[in-house]
Design an enzyme around this catalytic site. Structure first.
Site, PDB file in Angstrom:
ATOM      1  N   THR A 162      44.608  47.718  41.804  1.00 36.93           N
ATOM      2  CA  THR A 162      44.218  47.795  43.207  1.00 36.93           C
ATOM      3  C   THR A 162      43.293  46.631  43.553  1.00 36.93           C
ATOM      4  OG1 THR A 162      42.294  49.224  42.780  1.00 36.93           O
ATOM      5  CG2 THR A 162      44.422  50.298  43.172  1.00 36.93           C
ATOM      6  N   GLY A 163      43.377  46.197  44.800  1.00 40.28           N
ATOM      7  CA  GLY A 163      42.547  45.078  45.240  1.00 40.28           C
ATOM      8  C   GLY A 163      42.791  43.831  44.406  1.00 40.28           C
ATOM      9  N   GLY A 166      40.002  37.215  43.298  1.00 42.45           N
ATOM     10  CA  GLY A 166      38.883  37.510  42.418  1.00 42.45           C
ATOM     11  C   GLY A 166      39.269  38.162  41.108  1.00 42.45           C
ATOM     12  N   ILE A 167      38.447  39.120  40.675  1.00 44.14           N
ATOM     13  CA  ILE A 167      38.666  39.802  39.399  1.00 44.14           C
ATOM     14  C   ILE A 167      40.012  40.511  39.380  1.00 44.14           C
ATOM     15  CG2 ILE A 167      37.839  41.677  37.923  1.00 44.14           C
ATOM     16  CD1 ILE A 167      34.977  40.939  38.789  1.00 44.14           C
ATOM     17  N   GLY A 168      40.386  41.148  40.476  1.00 41.96           N
ATOM     18  CA  GLY A 168      41.651  41.863  40.524  1.00 41.96           C
ATOM     19  C   GLY A 168      42.842  40.955  40.300  1.00 41.96           C
ATOM     20  N   TYR A 178      25.907  50.611  46.817  1.00 37.29           N
ATOM     21  CA  TYR A 178      26.896  50.018  45.910  1.00 37.29           C
ATOM     22  C   TYR A 178      26.642  50.491  44.479  1.00 37.29           C
ATOM     23  CZ  TYR A 178      29.264  46.475  43.073  1.00 37.29           C
ATOM     24  OH  TYR A 178      30.033  45.836  42.139  1.00 37.29           O
TER      25      TYR A 178
END
Length: 264
Positions: A13-14, A18-20, A154
């Protein structure tokens, strides 16, 4: 160690940036069929084009849909009804004074960062359990352990993921399905370079600038540089593989030694 995920289907997901995106690419390189997820068809198509930019044609599936909503989750489920590897990477973050975070913002962080992952786990875990094999991961953060004063909402959401991961690992006990969370440290993602140069000399080359930033503003890091997204992905790919069959219910750190603790 050669990790071969041929024949496995993954959903990250996402995963449009970036990291995804790094995780999705890592899983695809290991041979998995990977669902690329973002909120819009355009962002997913652009991410797939970037993945294939080196001329390699990865086995990917466009899986657009806002999984922070029930409708979006159903949309993705229609495109990927079964997965073997689920990586709950979707997340939002932002700084805000603690006393200015209203109820709506608390709910938004919980719904996007936590409930979306719970919903997908609830959706895919039964099928994994029936097949006797599966890997579920939650991308957490050092903020789950070292709650940042400037964004405790967060931090709360990432701490919740550690609990969710441990709980679902118990639900999957003895089934051949492992469930883990990954505690990622300060990472070099989009927008971070601009943030770094707001705090250090703008004339420094990037390598020197990030090390100066870490020395002054993240001194507890033992790596003393930002983590690259691919380094997070390496751990996720390993945890998604048969080699990690005895690792479950764990909070595994790839934080560069940022969290000053032997245990999470």
């Amino acid at each position: 160690m050669r990790i071969d995920l041929s024949g496995r289907t993954a959903l990250v997901t996402g995963s449009t940036q970036g990291i995804g995106a790094a995780i999705a690419t890592g899983l695809a390189r290991a041979g998995a069929r990977v669902g690329i997820n973002g909120r819009s068809e355009g962002s997913v198509a652009a991410a797939i084009e970037r993945m294939n930019g080196d001329g390699t044609r990865y086995d990917v599936v466009a899986a657009p849909g806002d999984v922070a909503t029930e409708d979006g989750c159903e949309q993705v489920l229609g495109l990927l009804p079964d997965v073997d590897i689920l990586v709950n990477n979707l997340g939002i973050f932002g700084a805000k004074p603690a006393l200015e975070i209203d109820d709506a913002e608390w709910r938004r962080y919980f719904e996007v960062n936590v409930l979306a992952a719970v919903r997908l786990t609830r959706t895919y875990l039964p099928g994994m359990r029936e097949r006797g094999w599966g890997r579920i991961q939650y991308i957490a953060s050092d903020s789950a352990v070292v709650i940042p004063q400037e964004m405790i909402h967060y931090g709360m959401s990432k701490t919740a993921l550690l609990a969710v991961s441990r709980g679902f690992a118990k639900e999957a006990a003895g089934s051949g399905v492992t469930v883990n969370s990954v505690i990622a440290g300060p990472t070099h993602t989009g927008g971070v370079e601009e943030f770094v140069y707001q705090l250090v000399d703008k004339d420094l080359p990037w390598e020197e600038a990030q090390r100066e930033f870490m020395r002054l503003h993240r001194p507890q890091s033992l790596l003393q540089r930002l983590i690259e997204p691919e380094e997070i992905a390496n751990l996720v790919v390993y945890l998604g593989s048969p080699f990690a069959s005895a690792t479950t219910g764990a909070a595994v750190r790839v934080d560069g030694g940022y969290v000053d603790s032997i245990l999470p």
